[in-house]
Design a protein around this motif. Structure first.
Motif, short mmCIF file in Angstrom:
data_model
loop_
_atom_site.label_atom_id
_atom_site.label_comp_id
_atom_site.label_asym_id
_atom_site.label_seq_id
_atom_site.Cartn_x
_atom_site.Cartn_y
_atom_site.Cartn_z
N GLU A 110 -8.57 -3.60 -2.27
CA GLU A 110 -7.36 -3.45 -3.08
C GLU A 110 -6.47 -2.36 -2.50
O GLU A 110 -6.94 -1.29 -2.12
CB GLU A 110 -7.72 -3.13 -4.53
N ALA A 111 -5.16 -2.62 -2.47
CA ALA A 111 -4.20 -1.64 -1.96
C ALA A 111 -4.29 -0.33 -2.72
O ALA A 111 -4.15 0.75 -2.15
CB ALA A 111 -2.79 -2.22 -2.05
N GLU A 112 -4.55 -0.42 -4.01
CA GLU A 112 -4.71 0.76 -4.85
C GLU A 112 -5.84 1.65 -4.32
O GLU A 112 -5.72 2.88 -4.28
CB GLU A 112 -5.04 0.31 -6.28
N ILE A 119 -6.17 -7.29 2.25
CA ILE A 119 -5.64 -6.35 1.25
C ILE A 119 -5.15 -7.10 0.01
O ILE A 119 -4.33 -8.01 0.10
CB ILE A 119 -4.49 -5.51 1.85
N VAL A 147 -3.31 2.97 8.39
CA VAL A 147 -4.00 1.76 7.94
C VAL A 147 -4.06 0.79 9.10
O VAL A 147 -3.02 0.36 9.62
CB VAL A 147 -3.29 1.12 6.74
N LEU A 195 0.98 4.33 -2.73
CA LEU A 195 0.75 5.68 -2.22
C LEU A 195 1.88 6.62 -2.62
O LEU A 195 1.66 7.76 -3.06
CB LEU A 195 0.60 5.64 -0.70
N THR A 204 0.82 -1.21 0.00
CA THR A 204 0.00 0.00 0.00
C THR A 204 0.85 1.25 0.00
O THR A 204 0.59 2.20 -0.75
CB THR A 204 -0.94 0.01 1.23
N CYS A 262 1.49 3.49 6.79
CA CYS A 262 1.09 2.22 6.17
C CYS A 262 1.91 1.06 6.73
O CYS A 262 2.16 0.06 6.05
CB CYS A 262 1.28 2.31 4.66
N ILE A 299 -7.00 1.68 -1.19
CA ILE A 299 -6.62 2.22 0.13
C ILE A 299 -5.77 3.47 -0.06
O ILE A 299 -6.00 4.50 0.57
CB ILE A 299 -5.85 1.18 0.95
N ALA A 300 -4.78 3.38 -0.95
CA ALA A 300 -3.89 4.51 -1.20
C ALA A 300 -4.66 5.73 -1.70
O ALA A 300 -4.45 6.85 -1.24
CB ALA A 300 -2.81 4.11 -2.20
N GLY A 317 -3.56 -7.10 -4.08
CA GLY A 317 -2.61 -6.37 -4.91
C GLY A 317 -1.42 -7.24 -5.25
O GLY A 317 -1.28 -8.35 -4.73
#
Length: 220
Positions: free
Chosen positions: A187-189, A151, A111, A18, A14, A71, A191-192, A153
């Motif tokens: 998805e980590a995308e 999470i 996070v 980010l 993540t 993170c 979250i970022a 990714g």
């Protein structure tokens, strides 16, 4: 004049996503990374501070910014010792929050995880819950605690069992509706992107659920 952001955990999934987003975001003039190892081939807007993250207090003088994105996180497999695990998942975010308060940083994002509860009998969930509790005690003006589900990714390291588990989880996700919807993979995308959108919002809600992360990630 552009903003300055701090990222803790930029070498992770993540945090890495980010970092790239903040590099491309013209609202940010400087991105400071605090980590135990250097990331190569980064643009001049990124400043790196390398050292022991368990001794984050040593960076107090340089720990200045408009926003802090935390993170940090480990796993039971990578860190089987519970004391070390807590030093990472609880100690680093809490120290970062305290430094943010001391240095008058108005926005702190971290996070956490779905199911975080300081009263939980599950060590992982209890540690996350205790971390959240202590972060909130700092009374930072804009505090956002994100609670994603599992999470998803593309990770750099080989974690075969985890990858198989994610594939199986994705297959059964269509069965997740109603109260189970919040357990869908985050998805980590997303979250970022949700973190960036939160940092540039006026939202006063402090706990951000997995479902809310998905909604926030789609906002421009």
């Amino acid at each position: 004049m552009g903003k300055t952001a701090i990222i803790l955990g930029a070498t992770g999934l993540t945090g890495g996503i980010l970092l790239q987003k903040l590099i491309e975001d013209n609202r940010y003039k400087t991105v400071k990374l605090f980590s135990r190892k250097k990331i190569e081939r980064l643009p001049p807007k990124v400043e790196q501070f390398i050292g022991n993250m368990l001794e984050l207090d040593n960076f107090k003088k340089d720990f200045t910014a408009d926003e802090v994105f935390c993170c940090i996180g480990t796993t039971a497999k990578k860190t089987p010792n519970k004391e070390t695990y807590k030093n990472i998942d609880f100690g680093i975010p809490v120290t970062a929050a305290k430094l943010s308060k001391e240095n008058n940083i108005p926005t702190f994002l971290v996070v956490s995880a779905i199911g975080a509860n300081p009263e939980s009998s599950v060590f992982y969930s209890r540690t996350k819950g205790e971390m959240e509790q202590e972060v909130l005690r700092q009374n930072i003006m804009n505090t956002y605690i994100l609670q994603p589900s599992i999470i998803g990714g593309n990770r750099n390291e080989s974690r075969i069992v985890e990858k198989i588990g994610l594939v199986v989880f994705k297959i059964v996700q269509p069965l997740f509706f109603g109260k189970l919807k919040k357990y869908k993979i985050t998805e980590a995308e997303h979250i970022a992107q949700a973190m960036i959108n939160l940092a540039n919002s006026t939202l006063k809600k402090q706990i951000i659920t997995s479902e809310e992360i998905e909604l926030l990630a789609t906002k421009n």
